[in-house]
Design a protein around this motif. Structure first.
Motif, mmCIF file in Angstrom:
data_model
loop_
_atom_site.group_PDB
_atom_site.id
_atom_site.type_symbol
_atom_site.label_atom_id
_atom_site.label_comp_id
_atom_site.label_asym_id
_atom_site.label_seq_id
_atom_site.Cartn_x
_atom_site.Cartn_y
_atom_site.Cartn_z
ATOM 1 N N VAL A 262 32.683 -27.971 -11.220
ATOM 2 C CA VAL A 262 33.020 -26.612 -10.775
ATOM 3 C C VAL A 262 32.083 -25.685 -11.542
ATOM 4 O O VAL A 262 31.678 -25.986 -12.665
ATOM 5 C CB VAL A 262 34.503 -26.247 -11.046
ATOM 6 C CG1 VAL A 262 35.432 -27.127 -10.253
ATOM 7 C CG2 VAL A 262 34.838 -26.304 -12.518
ATOM 8 N N SER A 263 31.738 -24.560 -10.930
ATOM 9 C CA SER A 263 30.778 -23.684 -11.607
ATOM 10 C C SER A 263 31.037 -22.235 -11.255
ATOM 11 O O SER A 263 31.746 -21.918 -10.304
ATOM 12 C CB SER A 263 29.340 -24.070 -11.218
ATOM 13 O OG SER A 263 29.126 -23.851 -9.847
ATOM 14 N N GLY A 268 28.269 -24.314 -15.635
ATOM 15 C CA GLY A 268 28.776 -25.417 -14.837
ATOM 16 C C GLY A 268 29.671 -26.272 -15.719
ATOM 17 O O GLY A 268 29.418 -26.401 -16.926
ATOM 18 N N TYR A 269 30.728 -26.846 -15.134
ATOM 19 C CA TYR A 269 31.663 -27.679 -15.895
ATOM 20 C C TYR A 269 31.771 -29.015 -15.181
ATOM 21 O O TYR A 269 32.287 -29.091 -14.066
ATOM 22 C CB TYR A 269 33.034 -27.006 -15.993
ATOM 23 C CG TYR A 269 32.963 -25.619 -16.591
ATOM 24 C CD1 TYR A 269 33.107 -25.418 -17.966
ATOM 25 C CD2 TYR A 269 32.715 -24.494 -15.795
ATOM 26 C CE1 TYR A 269 33.013 -24.145 -18.512
ATOM 27 C CE2 TYR A 269 32.617 -23.222 -16.333
ATOM 28 C CZ TYR A 269 32.769 -23.061 -17.693
ATOM 29 O OH TYR A 269 32.671 -21.818 -18.251
ATOM 30 N N VAL A 270 31.255 -30.067 -15.815
ATOM 31 C CA VAL A 270 31.210 -31.394 -15.194
ATOM 32 C C VAL A 270 32.244 -32.286 -15.868
ATOM 33 O O VAL A 270 32.192 -32.505 -17.081
ATOM 34 C CB VAL A 270 29.806 -32.024 -15.315
ATOM 35 C CG1 VAL A 270 29.811 -33.436 -14.736
ATOM 36 C CG2 VAL A 270 28.780 -31.160 -14.595
ATOM 37 N N ASN A 271 33.185 -32.790 -15.064
ATOM 38 C CA ASN A 271 34.197 -33.698 -15.599
ATOM 39 C C ASN A 271 33.810 -35.143 -15.323
ATOM 40 O O ASN A 271 33.264 -35.467 -14.272
ATOM 41 C CB ASN A 271 35.568 -33.410 -14.976
ATOM 42 C CG ASN A 271 36.628 -34.392 -15.461
ATOM 43 O OD1 ASN A 271 36.981 -35.339 -14.762
ATOM 44 N ND2 ASN A 271 37.089 -34.198 -16.684
ATOM 45 N N GLU A 293 19.719 -20.187 -12.591
ATOM 46 C CA GLU A 293 20.589 -20.226 -11.406
ATOM 47 C C GLU A 293 20.526 -21.586 -10.730
ATOM 48 O O GLU A 293 20.343 -21.715 -9.513
ATOM 49 C CB GLU A 293 20.210 -19.108 -10.427
ATOM 50 C CG GLU A 293 20.376 -17.722 -11.055
ATOM 51 C CD GLU A 293 20.022 -16.588 -10.101
ATOM 52 O OE1 GLU A 293 19.905 -16.847 -8.894
ATOM 53 O OE2 GLU A 293 19.870 -15.459 -10.582
ATOM 54 N N GLU A 294 20.669 -22.644 -11.557
ATOM 55 C CA GLU A 294 20.609 -24.012 -11.040
ATOM 56 C C GLU A 294 21.751 -24.282 -10.060
ATOM 57 O O GLU A 294 22.847 -23.746 -10.203
ATOM 58 C CB GLU A 294 20.691 -25.016 -12.195
ATOM 59 C CG GLU A 294 19.481 -25.009 -13.119
ATOM 60 C CD GLU A 294 19.524 -23.932 -14.194
ATOM 61 O OE1 GLU A 294 18.585 -23.859 -14.998
ATOM 62 O OE2 GLU A 294 20.512 -23.161 -14.221
ATOM 63 N N THR A 295 21.498 -25.155 -9.087
ATOM 64 C CA THR A 295 22.520 -25.525 -8.112
ATOM 65 C C THR A 295 23.484 -26.541 -8.727
ATOM 66 O O THR A 295 23.171 -27.182 -9.741
ATOM 67 C CB THR A 295 21.885 -26.141 -6.862
ATOM 68 O OG1 THR A 295 21.233 -27.373 -7.241
ATOM 69 C CG2 THR A 295 20.879 -25.204 -6.234
ATOM 70 N N ASP A 296 24.631 -26.712 -8.074
ATOM 71 C CA ASP A 296 25.597 -27.722 -8.523
ATOM 72 C C ASP A 296 24.981 -29.116 -8.488
ATOM 73 O O ASP A 296 25.271 -29.951 -9.347
ATOM 74 C CB ASP A 296 26.854 -27.686 -7.644
ATOM 75 C CG ASP A 296 27.782 -26.534 -8.009
ATOM 76 O OD1 ASP A 296 27.458 -25.794 -8.964
ATOM 77 O OD2 ASP A 296 28.821 -26.365 -7.349
#
Length: 597
Positions: A262-263, A268-271, A293-296
């Motif tokens: 989720v970002s 960005g927060y990567v689980n 402004e990197e993409t997911d």
């Protein structure tokens, strides 16, 4: 190195996978990236028109380019990750996490010990982990110690030393936590059987241990050793209870890594969940600060590489929310339904909870960062040209067509600025006409701000649909402010946002922070307007009661209210108290009016 030299470098880049490095004029590494085709990827930086201001700044600072050719995209991904961690270039995302994680060690020795450690030695011992929290390690060790009697001493239990009688059993033996291997009371083979079972538990496989304990319990029961059978039964219950808590899906799903993201505008927060035999044996969420402004997709690919390296994962399959390219020998699954989708949804929920916790922490520890994030999010969600640091919201309060009033509430940096709230009594409109009332109030508000040279808001919110919005726009047109201030209307259902000259409303996620702030604004405007309306009606009602007394006029009412402060006190006043204010004649009329009632 000048621009001609840079152009030569770009022309001579190979059409091969690899890693590129950008350096500034001082020779400082400012960015590292990976590419399937180095020539195409690097050239695109200098030929495209970039939407991101940060990317445009980066390109201006590039003075020279270096590249490293590798055989595969996977190699490029790994090399990129290592170079970023080693050099920390200014324009690359930050992977903050330099703490040491706990492991569980099965020591390479006769009668192996099982313990937690944060240091890994290449001494032939087995290490399980790393685990993301010490609580998980403690729970596992407590489970193992409850199921199996293991030694905790660090004696050298070689056959010769045990046979010589050098050691004596300690308190752990007498407490029943150890079987006395130091005095030869337990064989190395029997101890090794326990270690084999423990190894499987640490891998997440409880099946073998449960089967073994059930067989032992049955054997003890047949031999009439009911106390021993009861002890084994208790161990089975402990193991089944732990398994019930940790098993989340089909136990056939094993050796799988799950990743979700989720970002927002800045992070960005990567689980990461690691699944073994249907159980989560590891969970971790990585926070990544965006730089360009990197993409997911970009963030997730980087995070997968980093996390799998960090936690020594050798899983052959990963579940992700969308297709990624992180390795040739890795099976990529994008679950759509069933148990696999359930696990992915669980991972997404973990990432969202982590993000919410970080918001709460940042709100306390770094309020400026919290405000910047909220403003950047609102700017993106509402399609604004600038951050809405100053917002004003208007609401009409027109109950039963009487005493039409309006309220203007002001939010600064996402919070109410109550000293800037304003009430408006409608002056030019006869009867209940919300559209005309809104036009009047908006005109009066911004005419005054312009005349007094006060700062204008970045966003105006009109509580109402298209009609109310159109009325407000007429006033902005009259003041020549159209286009200088963003303006939107909110429908009663709140999820619909109307924009000028756009027939299709914008719908916001019900859980979004932007919608919550808009809802707060609308509620404040409504509350503030109703409060003023109530005060006006109350004041009018009181005055009407006094005016209905024969022989009592406006001047008398003013004198009475100055003295007694309220109609209730006037009604309860003694005759001589009234006489002292308004004279004998009028005092008698007022006194008789209330006491006759």
């Amino acid at each position: 190195m000048g621009e001609p030299a840079l152009k030569i470098q770009l022309k001579t880049l190979p059409n091969a996978p690899g890693v590129y490095q950008y350096f500034d004029e001082e020779g400082t590494l400012i960015y590292v990236g990976k590419a399937k085709n180095l020539k195409k990827r690097v050239s695109s930086y200098f030929t495209k028109t970039h939407d991101s201001g940060k990317t445009r700044v980066l390109v201006k600072k590039i003075a020279s380019v270096k590249h490293i050719v590798v055989e595969t995209e996977t190699d490029a991904l790994l090399l990129e990750n290592n170079l970023i961690k080693k050099n920390k270039p200014r324009y690359n995302v930050l992977l903050k996490d330099d703490k040491s994680y706990p492991w569980i060690c099965l020591k390479k020795e006769r009668f192996p010990r099982v313990f937690s450690t944060r240091r890994v030695f290449k001494d032939g011992s087995e290490y399980f982990g790393p685990y993301t929290s010490m609580k998980t390690v403690s729970t596992l060790l407590d489970l193992i110690k409850g199921l199996y009697q293991l030694r905790t001493c660090n004696y050298d239990l070689s056959p010769e030393k045990v046979a010589s009688g050098k050691y004596k059993v300690c308190l752990e033996y007498h407490l029943g936590n150890c079987k006395g291997a130091c005095e030869g009371l337990q064989t190395a083979q029997a101890y090794e059987e326990n270690i084999i079972a423990i190894r499987e538990i640490l891998k997440g496989n409880f099946k073998d241990s449960l089967s073994q304990f059930k067989q032992q319990m049955k054997q003890f029961a047949e031999e009439m050793q009911f106390e021993e059978a009861q002890k084994i039964k208790e161990k089975i219950e402990v193991l089944e209870n732990y398994q019930a808590k940790s098993t989340i899906v089909n136990p056939k799903i094993s050796n799988v890594d799950v990743f979700s993201i989720v970002s927002d505008e800045s992070f960005g927060y990567v689980n990461f969940l690691q699944i073994s035999y249907g159980s989560i044996i590891r969970s971790h969420t990585l926070e990544i600060k965006k730089k360009l402004e990197e993409t997911d997709l970009q963030l997730l690919e980087l995070a997968i590489t980093e996390i799998r390296q960090r936690f020594n994962s050798n899983s052959k399959e990963i579940y992700v929310p969308f297709k990624v390219n992180v390795g040739e020998n890795l099976k990529i699954t994008v679950p759509q339904l069933g148990d696999k989708k359930h696990i992915l949804d669980l991972s997404i929920r973990n990432a969202k909870y982590f993000r919410m916790e970080r918001f709460k922490q940042v709100k306390i520890t770094d309020p400026d960062r919290h405000v910047k994030r909220i403003m950047a999010q609102m700017k993106a969600d509402l399609r604004l040209g600038e951050e809405p640091r100053h917002i004003e919201c208007f609401d009409n309060s027109n109950i039963q067509g009487t005493h039409p009033v309006a309220a203007c509430v002001v939010f600064k940096n996402g919070k109410p600025s109550k000293k800037d709230y304003r009430h408006f009594n409608i002056k030019t409109v006869e009867g209940p006409d919300d559209f005309a009332s809104m036009e009047e109030v908006v005109y009066r508000r911004y005419k005054r701000l312009v005349e007094e040279n006060q700062p204008l808001p970045q966003l105006i919110i009109i509580d109402g649909g298209k009609g109310q919005l159109s009325s407000a726009l007429k006033s902005l047109d009259a003041l020549e402010l159209r286009g200088k201030i963003a303006i939107i209307g909110i429908a009663k259902r709140l999820e619909e946002l109307f924009y000028p000259e756009d027939p299709i409303p914008l719908y916001l996620d019900k859980k979004s922070e932007t919608l919550k702030i808009i809802q707060h604004l609308r509620n404040e405007a409504h509350r503030f307007g109703i409060e003023h309306h109530r005060n006006r009606r109350s004041k009018t009602a009181l005055n009407t009661e006094l005016e209905s007394i024969p022989g009592v006029g406006d001047k008398t009412i003013v004198e009475l209210l100055k003295k007694f402060k309220s109609v209730k006190r006037i009604a309860n006043a003694k005759l001589d108290e009234l006489e002292a204010v308004v004279g004998v004649s009028r005092a008698e009329k007022i006194y008789n009016f209330y006491h006759t009632k």
